[in-house]
Enzyme design. Structure first.
Site, short mmCIF file in Angstrom:
data_model
loop_
_atom_site.label_atom_id
_atom_site.label_comp_id
_atom_site.label_asym_id
_atom_site.label_seq_id
_atom_site.Cartn_x
_atom_site.Cartn_y
_atom_site.Cartn_z
CG HIS A 272 50.60 44.79 39.38
ND1 HIS A 272 49.92 46.06 39.52
CD2 HIS A 272 51.65 44.95 40.10
CE1 HIS A 272 50.32 46.89 40.40
NE2 HIS A 272 51.34 45.98 40.82
CG ASP A 329 57.16 40.85 44.22
OD1 ASP A 329 55.93 41.36 44.39
OD2 ASP A 329 58.06 41.40 44.88
C1 SDX Z 1 53.19 43.61 44.50
O1 SDX Z 1 49.49 46.98 44.09
C2 SDX Z 1 50.77 47.12 43.93
O2 SDX Z 1 51.23 47.96 43.23
C3 SDX Z 1 51.90 45.79 44.48
C4 SDX Z 1 53.14 46.01 44.09
C5 SDX Z 1 53.69 47.17 44.68
O3 SDX Z 1 55.00 47.65 44.13
O4 SDX Z 1 53.39 47.89 45.78
O5 SDX Z 1 53.40 46.06 42.67
C6 SDX Z 1 53.89 44.73 44.85
O6 SDX Z 1 52.31 43.25 45.33
C7 SDX Z 1 53.22 42.76 43.10
C8 SDX Z 1 52.23 41.51 43.01
C9 SDX Z 1 52.94 40.45 43.90
N1 SDX Z 1 52.28 39.52 43.91
C10 SDX Z 1 52.15 38.20 43.23
O7 SDX Z 1 52.95 37.95 42.31
C11 SDX Z 1 51.15 37.16 43.85
C12 SDX Z 1 50.52 36.49 42.84
N2 SDX Z 1 49.54 37.31 41.90
C13 SDX Z 1 48.21 37.58 42.27
O8 SDX Z 1 47.89 37.17 43.49
C14 SDX Z 1 47.34 38.60 41.78
O9 SDX Z 1 47.80 38.59 40.37
C15 SDX Z 1 47.62 39.91 42.47
C16 SDX Z 1 47.43 39.97 43.90
C17 SDX Z 1 48.75 40.55 42.29
C18 SDX Z 1 46.47 40.82 41.91
O10 SDX Z 1 45.25 40.43 42.16
P1 SDX Z 1 43.83 40.92 41.71
O11 SDX Z 1 44.24 42.23 41.03
O12 SDX Z 1 42.91 41.07 42.91
O13 SDX Z 1 43.68 39.95 40.56
P2 SDX Z 1 42.88 38.47 40.92
O14 SDX Z 1 43.25 37.90 42.08
O15 SDX Z 1 41.25 38.91 41.04
O16 SDX Z 1 42.92 37.84 39.45
C19 SDX Z 1 42.11 38.11 38.53
C20 SDX Z 1 42.41 36.75 37.54
C21 SDX Z 1 41.52 35.68 38.56
O17 SDX Z 1 41.25 34.57 37.75
P3 SDX Z 1 39.47 34.61 37.33
O18 SDX Z 1 39.07 34.53 38.56
O19 SDX Z 1 39.46 35.70 36.61
O20 SDX Z 1 39.38 33.40 36.47
O21 SDX Z 1 43.53 36.34 37.29
C22 SDX Z 1 43.78 35.07 38.09
C23 SDX Z 1 42.65 35.06 39.27
O22 SDX Z 1 42.80 33.71 39.68
N3 SDX Z 1 45.36 35.11 38.59
C24 SDX Z 1 46.24 34.36 38.57
C25 SDX Z 1 47.37 34.91 38.88
N4 SDX Z 1 47.19 36.29 39.48
C26 SDX Z 1 45.94 36.33 38.95
N5 SDX Z 1 45.99 32.92 38.22
C27 SDX Z 1 47.27 32.28 38.31
N6 SDX Z 1 48.43 33.05 38.85
C28 SDX Z 1 48.37 33.87 39.20
N7 SDX Z 1 49.67 34.63 39.50
#
Ligand code: SDX
Length: 393
Positions: A272, A329
C-alpha cells in the site's frame, strides 16, 4: 511565482489539498471518517448512515437518516432510455466499463447537473440521484453480463437488500434476503467508503476542479478505480489465488515470483502506498470472511490459500523490508464470492462502496472553491530544432 518545480512522480509526498473528511495514519494503521474510527462504524453503523456522515459531516438524527434513506429510495429508478444504452453493450463487456459509461450518461438525463454553479438543493439532488442510481446501474450491468433480464428496485427494501434483490432475483424466483449476507455487505461497503486522496478520489477531485459535473467526475473516478493496481486488485487477488490453487497450491513458488524483479508478477492484494503496517480494513475484512463463511456453511479452499500466502509473505524478508502487508483487496473478494457475487463484479462493489467518499470529496473541493488542478513538469525532451521538409528526412 517561484521559478522552480519539485518533481514528485505519483505524488508520493505531495499534499494536494486540505480535507476534513477522512484521516488515515499509515504507520499506526489508523482510519477514521469524520473522526469516527472505522472499527466502530463497521460494527455499529449502516452504509447509508456512513454515506450521510461522509457527505454531510455529521451522524444523522433519526429523522435526517429516514429522510436521506427515503429520498434515495425514490430515485433508484433510472430512465428507460438507459436500457437502450445498456443493451448496446456486448454481454462480454466488463461491468466497470458499463458503469463508467452509464454514470456519464446521467448528464444526458439530468442536464442541470452540468451547471457550474449549482444551488445547494441542485447539488443535493445530483448527489441523491447518484447514490440511488449507481446500485441499480451496477446490478443492471451484471444482468447484462449474464444475459438475464434486469430487475427493478423495490422501495420496500433497505439499500443492501435492494441491491441483492436486483442482482439475484429472477423471473422464476425472487431473491430471499439473508441477514448474514446483508450485514456482510453493509460492512464491506462501509470499509470501502472513503480513503482520503487515493488514485480514484484524486481523479474525481481533479476532473471536478475543472467544474465538470459530479457525474462526469465520478465516471472518471470509476475508470481510475478499474486499474488492477487500485480497485481492480480485488478481482486480481481472486484470479491469483485461483491460479495458485490450479498450480497445486504452492504459495512459496508465487512468493518467489513476486520477489523476482524480472517477473512482472506481483502479490495482488499486498502492499500500500500509505499503510506501512497492516491495513486496518484488511484486519476487519479477514475476520468478517471467517464469520461469513462459517455462518453460510461455506468451505472455500482459496481462503486457506490466502491465509498461507499471507503467513508466508509476512515472514519473508522481501515483504518485511518493504513493509508489504495485506491491503483492503486481499480478503474482500473471498467474501464477495461467498455472497454469490461473481469475480468481474468485485471492482463494481468497490465502486459502490467508494461512491459516498467520491461525492463527499467532490462536494468539499467545490465548496472550498479549489482552483483547477494543473501540475507542472520537468521537461527532458529535445532542445529547440528547425522543421525538416519530408523529402529531406
Ligand atoms: C487500493 O491509495 C489507496 O488508498 C488505495 C486503496 C483505497 O482504498 O483507495 O487503499 C485501494 O488500491 C489498495 C492497493 C491494491 N493494489 C494491489 O494490491 C496491487 C499490488 N500492490 C502494488 O502494486 C503496490 O503495492 C501498490 C500499487 C499498492 C503501491 O505501490 P507503490 O506505493 O507505488 O509502491 P511500489 O510499487 O513503488 O513498491 C515498492 C516496492 C517495489 O520494490 P523495489 O522497487 O523497492 O525493489 O515494493 C514492491 C515493488 O516492486 N512491491 C511489491 C508489491 N507491492 C510493492 N512486490 C511484490 N508484490 C507486491 N504486491
Amino acid at each position: 511565482e517561484s521559478g522552480y518545480v519539485t518533481l514528485d512522480s505519483g505524488y508520493k509526498n505531495t499534499g494536494a489539498t486540505t480535507s476534513a473528511i477522512t484521516f488515515l495514519d499509515g504507520e499506526e494503521g489508523i482510519l477514521s471518517y469524520r473522526g469516527y474510527p472505522i472499527e466502530e462504524l463497521a460494527e455499529k453503523s449502516s452504509f447509508i448512515e456512513v454515506s450521510y456522515l461522509l457527505i454531510y459531516g455529521a451522524l444523522p438524527t433519526t429523522e435526517e437518516l429516514a429522510a436521506f434513506s427515503n429520498r434515495i429510495k425514490r430515485h433508484t429508478l433510472v430512465n428507460e432510455d438507459m436500457r437502450k444504452i445498456l443493451d448496446g453493450f456486448p454481454s462480454a463487456a466488463h461491468p466497470m466499463g458499463i458503469l463508467s459509461a452509464l454514470v456519464s450518461s446521467l448528464t444526458a438525463f439530468y442536464p442541470e447537473s452540468l451547471k457550474s454553479n449549482q444551488t445547494k438543493d441542485e447539488m443535493d439532488l445530483s448527489i441523491i440521484r447518484l447514490m440511488a442510481k449507481l446500485s441499480t446501474i451496477a446490478a443492471w450491468s451484471y444482468k447484462n453480463s449474464v444475459g438475464h433480464r434486469v430487475n427493478y428496485p423495490k422501495n420496500s427494501l433497505d439499500y443492501c437488500s435492494n441491491f441483492l434483490h436486483m442482482m439475484f432475483s429472477y423471473q422464476t424466483e425472487d431473491y430471499e434476503v439473508n441477514p448474514v449476507v446483508v450485514d456482510a455487505l453493509n460492512k464491506l461497503l462501509i470499509l470501502h467508503a472513503d480513503h482520503e486522496q487515493n488514485c480514484s478520489t484524486s481523479t474525481v477531485r481533479l476532473v471536478g476542479s475543472a467544474h465538470a459535473s459530479l457525474y462526469s467526475s465520478v465516471s472518471a473516478g470509476i475508470s481510475a478505480l478499474w486499474g488492477p493496481l487500485h480497485g481492480g486488485a480485488n478481482q486480481a487477488v481472486i484470479e491469483m489465488l485461483e491460479q495458485i490453487k490450479a498450480d497445486g497450491g504452492d504459495s512459496q513458488k508465487f512468493i518467489a515470483k513476486a520477489k523476482d524483479k524480472n517477473d512482472p508478477f506481483r502479490l495482488m492484494g499486498f502492499g500500500h502506498r500509505v499503510y506501512k503496517n497492516f491495513d486496518p480494513r484488511a484486519k476487519i475484512i479477514k475476520k468478517t470472511a471467517d464469520d461469513v463463511l462459517s455462518a453460510l456453511g461455506i468451505k472455500d479452499p482459496i481462503l486457506n490459500i490466502a491465509k498461507e500466502l499471507e503467513q508466508a509473505a509476512l515472514t519473508d524478508s522481501y515483504f518485511i523490508e518493504r513493509k508489504l502487508y495485506p491491503n483492503v483487496d486481499f480478503y474482500s473478494g473471498i467474501i464477495y464470492r461467498a455472497l454469490g457475487i461473481p469475480t468481474e463484479m468485485f471492482t463494481v462493489m468497490f465502486a459502490l462502496g467508494r461512491l459516498p467518499g467520491w461525492i463527499a470529496q467532490w462536494k468539499e473541493m467545490r465548496e472550498q472553491k479549489e482552483p483547477i488542478g494543473r501540475p507542472r513538469q520537468i521537461y527532458v525532451g529535445e532542445n529547440t530544432r528547425t522543421y525538416v521538409p519530408i523529402e529531406e528526412r
